[in-house]
Design a protein around this motif. Structure first.
Motif, PDB file in Angstrom:
ATOM      1  N   GLY A  18      -9.291  -8.788   5.563  1.00 38.84           N
ATOM      2  CA  GLY A  18     -10.323  -7.492   5.070  1.00 38.84           C
ATOM      3  C   GLY A  18      -9.713  -6.759   4.056  1.00 38.84           C
ATOM      4  O   GLY A  18     -10.177  -6.604   2.772  1.00 38.84           O
ATOM      5  N   GLU A  19      -8.286  -6.356   4.201  1.00 38.77           N
ATOM      6  CA  GLU A  19      -7.678  -5.594   2.982  1.00 38.77           C
ATOM      7  C   GLU A  19      -7.679  -6.379   1.640  1.00 38.77           C
ATOM      8  O   GLU A  19      -7.468  -5.947   0.712  1.00 38.77           O
ATOM      9  N   ALA A  20      -7.154  -7.563   1.957  1.00 39.44           N
ATOM     10  CA  ALA A  20      -6.848  -8.553   0.896  1.00 39.44           C
ATOM     11  C   ALA A  20      -8.198  -8.609  -0.088  1.00 39.44           C
ATOM     12  O   ALA A  20      -8.079  -8.835  -1.140  1.00 39.44           O
ATOM     13  N   ASN A  21      -9.276  -8.349   0.606  1.00 35.27           N
ATOM     14  CA  ASN A  21     -10.551  -8.443  -0.180  1.00 35.27           C
ATOM     15  C   ASN A  21     -11.030  -7.220  -0.888  1.00 35.27           C
ATOM     16  O   ASN A  21     -11.905  -7.206  -1.638  1.00 35.27           O
ATOM     17  N   ALA A  22     -10.166  -6.049  -0.377  1.00 37.36           N
ATOM     18  CA  ALA A  22     -10.463  -4.917  -0.973  1.00 37.36           C
ATOM     19  C   ALA A  22     -10.023  -4.398  -2.171  1.00 37.36           C
ATOM     20  O   ALA A  22      -9.901  -3.058  -2.422  1.00 37.36           O
ATOM     21  N   HIS A  23      -9.564  -5.503  -3.122  1.00 31.15           N
ATOM     22  CA  HIS A  23      -9.164  -4.941  -4.481  1.00 31.15           C
ATOM     23  C   HIS A  23     -10.133  -4.118  -5.226  1.00 31.15           C
ATOM     24  O   HIS A  23     -11.307  -4.406  -5.068  1.00 31.15           O
ATOM     25  N   ALA A  24      -9.768  -3.501  -6.267  1.00 33.13           N
ATOM     26  CA  ALA A  24     -10.762  -2.719  -7.095  1.00 33.13           C
ATOM     27  C   ALA A  24     -11.233  -4.024  -8.040  1.00 33.13           C
ATOM     28  O   ALA A  24     -10.691  -4.446  -8.978  1.00 33.13           O
ATOM     29  N   VAL A 102      -6.040   2.474  -5.547  1.00 36.24           N
ATOM     30  CA  VAL A 102      -5.461   3.445  -4.701  1.00 36.24           C
ATOM     31  C   VAL A 102      -4.689   2.542  -3.502  1.00 36.24           C
ATOM     32  O   VAL A 102      -3.906   2.944  -2.749  1.00 36.24           O
ATOM     33  N   ASP A 103      -5.208   1.131  -3.209  1.00 39.92           N
ATOM     34  CA  ASP A 103      -4.517   0.512  -2.233  1.00 39.92           C
ATOM     35  C   ASP A 103      -3.122  -0.490  -2.880  1.00 39.92           C
ATOM     36  O   ASP A 103      -2.637  -1.205  -2.160  1.00 39.92           O
ATOM     37  N   THR A 104      -2.882   0.129  -4.232  1.00 34.33           N
ATOM     38  CA  THR A 104      -1.585  -0.313  -4.937  1.00 34.33           C
ATOM     39  C   THR A 104      -1.801  -1.789  -5.284  1.00 34.33           C
ATOM     40  O   THR A 104      -0.764  -2.470  -5.707  1.00 34.33           O
ATOM     41  N   HIS A 105      -2.776  -2.367  -5.268  1.00 33.42           N
ATOM     42  CA  HIS A 105      -3.106  -3.921  -5.928  1.00 33.42           C
ATOM     43  C   HIS A 105      -3.741  -3.717  -7.228  1.00 33.42           C
ATOM     44  O   HIS A 105      -4.340  -2.795  -7.624  1.00 33.42           O
ATOM     45  N   THR A 106      -3.202  -4.412  -8.120  1.00 36.67           N
ATOM     46  CA  THR A 106      -3.525  -4.553  -9.559  1.00 36.67           C
ATOM     47  C   THR A 106      -4.851  -5.663  -9.835  1.00 36.67           C
ATOM     48  O   THR A 106      -4.447  -6.716  -8.934  1.00 36.67           O
TER      49      THR A 106
HETATM   50 CU   LIG Z   1      -6.309  -4.529  -2.541  1.00 35.88          CU
END
Ligand SMILES: [Cu+2]
Length: 117
Positions: A18-24, A102-106
């Motif tokens: 779920g987190e991996a799908n939560a990028h902006a 904010v989850d530190t993913h680009t």
């Molecule tokens: Cu993310």
């Protein structure tokens, strides 16, 4: 393996997925993606699916001739960001965006819109 620890592992796996799908990701933009506007817009605004970090989130915009028409100063507010434009005439404008959520993913992407004609 105990049943409880197996269930725990499955829950962890679901959380990670779920987190991996939560990028902006880009939700929508103004001018709208692929749309045509009558005159050169004063700014471009992008809305994302997550809150953004100001420091590493940027928009660059080029006109039909490939010249930069953005001010170079991207403004971030929550999950949206915008940049002012100088008039770059008519034709196809290219918008390139790069964001750090904010989850530190680009994530990054690009789209075009049409001006005039
Ligand atoms: Cu993310």
């Amino acid at each position: 393996m105990q049943r409880s620890s197996l269930i725990g592992m499955i829950l962890l796996l679901l959380l990670a997925t779920g987190e991996a799908n939560a990028h902006a990701m880009l939700d929508h933009a103004e001018p709208r993606v692929g749309n045509k506007v009558a005159s050169p817009p004063r700014e471009v605004t992008l809305w994302f699916t997550q809150k953004l970090e100001q420091a590493f989130s940027t928009i660059t915009v080029t006109n039909a001739a490939g010249q930069r028409v953005d001010s170079g100063k991207t403004r971030v507010s929550g999950s949206q960001m915008s940049v002012s434009l100088r008039s770059g005439g008519t034709g196809t404008y290219h918008v390139n965006w790069h964001v750090l959520s904010v989850d530190t993913h680009t994530t990054d992407g690009n789209f075009t819109f049409q001006v005039g004609e």
